[in-house]
Scaffold this active site. Structure first.
Site, PDB file in Angstrom:
ATOM      1  N   ASP A  53       0.824  -1.206   0.000  1.00 33.99           N
ATOM      2  CA  ASP A  53       0.000   0.000   0.000  1.00 33.99           C
ATOM      3  C   ASP A  53       0.858   1.257   0.000  1.00 33.99           C
ATOM      4  O   ASP A  53       2.067   1.218   0.243  1.00 33.99           O
ATOM      5  CB  ASP A  53      -0.898   0.033   1.244  1.00 33.99           C
ATOM      6  CG  ASP A  53      -1.805  -1.178   1.344  1.00 33.99           C
ATOM      7  OD1 ASP A  53      -2.172  -1.730   0.293  1.00 33.99           O
ATOM      8  OD2 ASP A  53      -2.136  -1.564   2.485  1.00 33.99           O
ATOM      9  N   TYR A 113       5.426 -10.141   7.061  1.00 31.65           N
ATOM     10  CA  TYR A 113       5.426  -8.702   7.271  1.00 31.65           C
ATOM     11  C   TYR A 113       5.878  -8.415   8.695  1.00 31.65           C
ATOM     12  O   TYR A 113       5.600  -9.179   9.626  1.00 31.65           O
ATOM     13  CB  TYR A 113       4.033  -8.107   7.068  1.00 31.65           C
ATOM     14  CG  TYR A 113       3.553  -8.110   5.634  1.00 31.65           C
ATOM     15  CD1 TYR A 113       3.775  -7.016   4.803  1.00 31.65           C
ATOM     16  CD2 TYR A 113       2.878  -9.202   5.108  1.00 31.65           C
ATOM     17  CE1 TYR A 113       3.338  -7.017   3.489  1.00 31.65           C
ATOM     18  CE2 TYR A 113       2.431  -9.214   3.795  1.00 31.65           C
ATOM     19  CZ  TYR A 113       2.664  -8.111   2.988  1.00 31.65           C
ATOM     20  OH  TYR A 113       2.234  -8.111   1.690  1.00 31.65           O
TER      21      TYR A 113
END
Length: 267
Positions: A53, A113
């Site tokens: 993102d 992540y």
């Protein structure tokens, strides 16, 4: 020839990985523009392993493309030449020619992540682009208990956002969700086969919500069962999130030890 790049980038100045139809600056757009010029191939397409993102960083984005090299470019020099053309906040760490067809997006079998939080203290200003400064101290035991409830295979509808896009199956297998404290910073590590849009930031936001005492760890089960985004907490901001590793070996995640940014200088 099929090529496989590993790249890192600081996502602060980019509107995410994927090329945007309105022409906004993206990491994929920067990389693709320079590759097309260098390889004299205006139709070149490239594939990334994760569509990070806006504002999200990467330590291990993987990129693939198929192309023939001009006579004046050797395969072993492509990565070095590309780094000379790229802005300083995007770096090619390695470049290889694949022995068989390879697609970074479709051939991977999982991702990790790492999210970085500074609980209740101001941090070194050199790190402020990569760390979420949460306003209060965190109850790490409560966060870890909530993470244990969220780990596993669930419908994660309560932790995702899909503007204008409906995904029929929102069940994902979250193989690991860990809360680690080191040197005064708190890290949330999420490892899974795949993730929904903004799912990691949704999970981190909820764990911090629990860490502040606004919900009990057991409430995580109720939020999961609701399958309703409004029942969870606000998402964590983008700046603390790093794509840390992409897996191409199905069992690699079991032994994986995450780097803890922004100190991952050896990664």
């Amino acid at each position: 020839m099929f090529f496989h790049l590993r790249i890192s980038y600081d996502g602060t100045n980019y509107h995410g990985w994927q090329v945007q139809p309105d022409g906004r600056t993206t990491v994929q757009g920067e990389l693709l523009h320079r590759l097309r010029l260098m390889l004299r191939n205006p139709e070149l397409r490239i594939f990334g392993s994760s569509r990070t993102d806006s504002g999200v960083h990467a330590l291990d984005q993987q990129v693939s493309f198929e192309a023939d090299l001009p006579d004046d470019i050797l395969p072993e020099s492509l990565g070095h030449r590309l780094n000379r053309w790229l802005p300083d906040d995007i770096v090619v760490k390695s470049c290889r020619v694949c022995d068989s067809p390879f697609n970074a997006r479709y051939d991977n079998c999982g991702k990790a992540y790492v999210y970085c939080i500074s609980p209740g203290i101001k941090i070194n200003p050199l790190w402020c682009r990569y760390v979420w400064r949460a306003p209060h101290e965190l109850n790490l035991d409560a966060m870890r208990q909530a993470a244990a409830y969220l780990q596993g295979s669930h419908d994660f509808s309560s932790f995702t956002a899909n503007p204008g896009i409906e995904i029929e199956d929102k069940v994902r297998n979250l193989q690991r969700l860990e809360v680690i404290e080191k040197n005064g910073l708190v890290y949330v590590v999420a490892v899974g086969e795949s993730f929904l849009y903004k799912m990691v930031r949704g999970l981190v936001g909820y764990l911090v919500h629990v860490g502040f005492g606004y919900a009990s760890p057991e409430d995580a089960l109720t939020v999961l069962e609701a399958k309703d985004r409004t029942k969870a907490a606000d998402s964590a901001p983008a700046r603390g999130l790093f794509l840390a590793r992409v897996f191409y070996d199905r069992d690699e995640w079991k032994e994986y030890q995450p780097p803890l940014p922004p100190f991952a200088n050896d990664y």
